[in-house]
Design a protein around this motif. Structure first.
Motif, PDB file in Angstrom:
ATOM      1  N   ARG A 112       4.272  11.727   1.026  1.00 52.42           N
ATOM      2  CA  ARG A 112       3.683  10.614   0.277  1.00 52.42           C
ATOM      3  C   ARG A 112       4.784   9.584   0.052  1.00 52.42           C
ATOM      4  N   SER A 113       4.448   8.296   0.250  1.00 51.86           N
ATOM      5  CA  SER A 113       5.451   7.256   0.012  1.00 51.86           C
ATOM      6  C   SER A 113       4.765   5.927  -0.255  1.00 51.86           C
ATOM      7  N   THR A 114       5.533   5.005  -0.765  1.00 49.06           N
ATOM      8  CA  THR A 114       5.097   3.624  -0.933  1.00 49.06           C
ATOM      9  C   THR A 114       6.095   2.793  -0.145  1.00 49.06           C
ATOM     10  N   PRO A 115       5.816   2.584   1.149  1.00 48.17           N
ATOM     11  CA  PRO A 115       6.839   2.063   2.057  1.00 48.17           C
ATOM     12  C   PRO A 115       7.210   0.592   1.913  1.00 48.17           C
ATOM     13  N   HIS A 116       6.310  -0.297   1.496  1.00 51.05           N
ATOM     14  CA  HIS A 116       6.587  -1.738   1.474  1.00 51.05           C
ATOM     15  C   HIS A 116       7.256  -2.166   2.782  1.00 51.05           C
ATOM     16  N   GLY A 117       6.668  -1.768   3.864  1.00 47.45           N
ATOM     17  CA  GLY A 117       7.205  -2.052   5.189  1.00 47.45           C
ATOM     18  C   GLY A 117       6.469  -1.216   6.212  1.00 47.45           C
ATOM     19  N   THR A 118       7.218  -0.400   6.950  1.00 50.14           N
ATOM     20  CA  THR A 118       6.635   0.365   8.045  1.00 50.14           C
ATOM     21  C   THR A 118       6.978   1.851   7.938  1.00 50.14           C
ATOM     22  N   VAL A 119       6.000   2.682   8.256  1.00 45.33           N
ATOM     23  CA  VAL A 119       6.185   4.127   8.350  1.00 45.33           C
ATOM     24  C   VAL A 119       5.684   4.549   9.724  1.00 45.33           C
ATOM     25  N   SER A 120       6.435   5.397  10.405  1.00 45.39           N
ATOM     26  CA  SER A 120       5.941   5.965  11.658  1.00 45.39           C
ATOM     27  C   SER A 120       6.104   7.475  11.586  1.00 45.39           C
ATOM     28  N   SER A 121       5.145   8.194  12.174  1.00 41.60           N
ATOM     29  CA  SER A 121       5.185   9.639  12.133  1.00 41.60           C
ATOM     30  C   SER A 121       4.483  10.212  13.359  1.00 41.60           C
ATOM     31  N   THR A 122       4.986  11.323  13.858  1.00 38.74           N
ATOM     32  CA  THR A 122       4.414  12.014  15.011  1.00 38.74           C
ATOM     33  C   THR A 122       3.849  13.346  14.546  1.00 38.74           C
ATOM     34  N   PHE A 123       2.648  13.663  14.985  1.00 39.68           N
ATOM     35  CA  PHE A 123       1.970  14.888  14.597  1.00 39.68           C
ATOM     36  C   PHE A 123       1.696  15.744  15.821  1.00 39.68           C
ATOM     37  N   PHE A 124       2.042  17.014  15.728  1.00 40.97           N
ATOM     38  CA  PHE A 124       1.734  17.999  16.767  1.00 40.97           C
ATOM     39  C   PHE A 124       2.169  17.552  18.160  1.00 40.97           C
ATOM     40  N   GLY A 125       3.384  17.022  18.270  1.00 39.80           N
ATOM     41  CA  GLY A 125       3.942  16.625  19.556  1.00 39.80           C
ATOM     42  C   GLY A 125       3.552  15.241  20.037  1.00 39.80           C
TER      43      GLY A 125
ATOM     44  N   GLY B  53       0.816  -1.210   0.000  1.00 41.83           N
ATOM     45  CA  GLY B  53       0.000   0.000   0.000  1.00 41.83           C
ATOM     46  C   GLY B  53       0.849   1.259   0.000  1.00 41.83           C
ATOM     47  N   SER B  54       0.184   2.398  -0.184  1.00 46.89           N
ATOM     48  CA  SER B  54       0.888   3.681  -0.158  1.00 46.89           C
ATOM     49  C   SER B  54       0.432   4.500   1.047  1.00 46.89           C
ATOM     50  N   TYR B  55       1.238   5.493   1.395  1.00 48.11           N
ATOM     51  CA  TYR B  55       0.991   6.358   2.544  1.00 48.11           C
ATOM     52  C   TYR B  55       0.927   7.799   2.054  1.00 48.11           C
ATOM     53  N   THR B  56      -0.172   8.495   2.352  1.00 46.84           N
ATOM     54  CA  THR B  56      -0.332   9.890   1.980  1.00 46.84           C
ATOM     55  C   THR B  56      -0.710  10.682   3.213  1.00 46.84           C
TER      56      THR B  56
END
Length: 80
Positions: free
Chosen positions: A49-62, A39-42
């Motif tokens: 935007r990315s197509t991770p083929h694995g794991t994405v982690s992200s922090t928003f507003f602290g 899948g893709s990440y937007t």
């Protein structure tokens, strides 16, 4: 699947081939952990935007509530 205003401390969302859209108010702190095979990440908040083929982690507003999304071939979209 679409989710708005998730309020639990930790949420887990799983999908095989369906896409997931998460809607958040601006400046609402949260952490995303997304894992997928194809899948893709937007992210419309940070403009990523990315197509991770694995794991994405992200922090928003602290950071804050943890949202864990896993799909086999579904996409994840973070919207404001």
């Amino acid at each position: 699947m679409e989710f708005k205003n998730i309020t639990t401390a930790t949420s887990r969302i799983r999908s095989t081939s369906g896409s997931v859209k998460l809607y958040f108010l601006e400046k609402e702190g949260f952490d995303i952990l997304f894992s997928t095979n194809s899948g893709s990440y937007t992210d419309s908040i940070k403009g990523e935007r990315s197509t991770p083929h694995g794991t994405v982690s992200s922090t928003f507003f602290g950071g804050g509530q943890e949202i864990i999304v896993s799909t086999t071939s579904g996409n994840l979209s973070i919207e404001k």
